[in-house]
Scaffold this motif. Sequence first.
Motif, PDB file in Angstrom:
ATOM      1  N   CYS A 194       0.594  -1.123   0.280  1.00 53.44           N
ATOM      2  CA  CYS A 194      -0.190  -0.195  -0.003  1.00 53.44           C
ATOM      3  C   CYS A 194       1.251   1.226  -0.146  1.00 53.44           C
ATOM      4  O   CYS A 194       1.961   1.556   1.135  1.00 53.44           O
ATOM      5  CB  CYS A 194      -0.651   0.183   1.005  1.00 53.44           C
ATOM      6  SG  CYS A 194      -1.917   1.503   1.282  1.00 53.44           S
ATOM      7  N   CYS A 203      -7.012   2.116   3.577  1.00 50.68           N
ATOM      8  CA  CYS A 203      -6.681   3.855   2.901  1.00 50.68           C
ATOM      9  C   CYS A 203      -6.854   4.324   1.857  1.00 50.68           C
ATOM     10  O   CYS A 203      -7.235   5.268   1.850  1.00 50.68           O
ATOM     11  CB  CYS A 203      -5.461   3.063   2.250  1.00 50.68           C
ATOM     12  SG  CYS A 203      -3.961   2.644   4.222  1.00 50.68           S
ATOM     13  N   SER A 204      -7.721   3.228   0.859  1.00 46.37           N
ATOM     14  CA  SER A 204      -8.735   3.536  -0.550  1.00 46.37           C
ATOM     15  C   SER A 204      -9.335   4.600   0.213  1.00 46.37           C
ATOM     16  O   SER A 204     -10.067   5.329  -0.222  1.00 46.37           O
ATOM     17  CB  SER A 204      -9.081   2.796  -1.126  1.00 46.37           C
ATOM     18  OG  SER A 204      -9.666   1.941  -0.303  1.00 46.37           O
ATOM     19  N   ARG A 254      -3.437   1.326  -3.244  1.00 48.55           N
ATOM     20  CA  ARG A 254      -3.818   1.318  -1.991  1.00 48.55           C
ATOM     21  C   ARG A 254      -4.911   0.224  -1.486  1.00 48.55           C
ATOM     22  O   ARG A 254      -5.532  -0.013  -1.591  1.00 48.55           O
ATOM     23  CB  ARG A 254      -4.683   2.385  -1.359  1.00 48.55           C
ATOM     24  CG  ARG A 254      -3.760   3.639  -1.583  1.00 48.55           C
ATOM     25  CD  ARG A 254      -3.995   5.213  -0.946  1.00 48.55           C
ATOM     26  NE  ARG A 254      -3.110   5.795  -1.197  1.00 48.55           N
ATOM     27  CZ  ARG A 254      -3.855   7.499  -0.130  1.00 48.55           C
ATOM     28  NH1 ARG A 254      -4.733   7.529   0.291  1.00 48.55           N
ATOM     29  NH2 ARG A 254      -2.677   8.176  -0.178  1.00 48.55           N
ATOM     30  N   CYS A 255      -4.710  -0.263   0.310  1.00 45.60           N
ATOM     31  CA  CYS A 255      -4.770  -1.573   0.477  1.00 45.60           C
ATOM     32  C   CYS A 255      -6.836  -0.962   1.039  1.00 45.60           C
ATOM     33  O   CYS A 255      -6.872   0.911   0.609  1.00 45.60           O
ATOM     34  CB  CYS A 255      -4.827  -1.156   1.716  1.00 45.60           C
ATOM     35  SG  CYS A 255      -4.625  -0.374   3.400  1.00 45.60           S
ATOM     36  N   MET A 267      -6.114  -4.409  -4.297  1.00 43.36           N
ATOM     37  CA  MET A 267      -5.168  -2.850  -4.389  1.00 43.36           C
ATOM     38  C   MET A 267      -6.557  -2.715  -4.936  1.00 43.36           C
ATOM     39  O   MET A 267      -7.458  -2.625  -5.970  1.00 43.36           O
ATOM     40  CB  MET A 267      -4.516  -4.012  -5.650  1.00 43.36           C
ATOM     41  CG  MET A 267      -3.252  -4.331  -4.925  1.00 43.36           C
ATOM     42  SD  MET A 267      -1.824  -4.777  -6.948  1.00 43.36           S
ATOM     43  CE  MET A 267      -0.714  -6.177  -6.068  1.00 43.36           C
TER      44      MET A 267
END
Length: 275
Positions: free
Chosen positions: A20, A44-45, A40-41, A32
């Motif tokens: 990430c 986090c997304s 990003r994971c 992803m």
Amino acid sequence: MATTTQTCYRHPSRETGVSCSNCGRPICPDCMTPTPVGMRCPECSKQRTAVHTLQNVGSAVQLTPVLIGVCVVAALASGSIGAGGSGNELFARGALFGPLVADGEYWRLITGGFLHSGLIHLGFNMYLLWMLGNMLEPALGQVRFALLYLVSLLAGSAGALLVNPNAVTVGASGAVFGLMAAAFLELRARGFDPMASGIGPLILLNLMISFVPGLNISIGGHIGGLIGGVVVTVVLQQTDSTQRRTAGTVALVVLAIAVAVAGVAIAKSATPVGF
């Protein structure tokens, strides 16, 4: 050479070579999420990194026009864009000059970067500031962009004083060179070729111009700003994750203070002469 195999933090049975871009955790293809700043994971997304489009990029570029406006107003008020570009009392009180910095007029380390000696000098720097600001401010955010500009400006002042502390120096060139360095490194970090983008050749061209005899260009200011921009960008890239941004901001504030103190120390070596 032995290597350590990474496995997805959500699917331990799946090997992966991708992490990430925000938190650094390894992620498999199913986890992803493509973003403007890399994969990003899922967690986090969800932070919804802003995507700057033609519709909203204008609102993201706010500090750059302010900096340009200050430089233009300062040039007009200082009387330095007319014939000769010698300036008035405001110009004399704001220009970078080692002996007066050593006497306690520390503001010159900053104000000298907002004054210019002539319309061409002003126009060229403001064009570069507008171009680079539109590239970097949306990507970095206003606070980090402001710190990049400030440290680069102060580093440019320190470099100018180091090369010739008794020269009267003005211009945003130091800060602009710092922005050029940041743009170069940011493009390379995101997988783009800085030379193909035009930023690399722009830096090289301006560096070569700095050494042309008779142009009265501050070589130290340009190189100092360039070095300042490199150092700031390295700090920014090392503290790009959400968890490290506060530490990165504090580090840059400390760096700005340290560069200013270094500039004053360099100015102490100036030979007192009339201004």
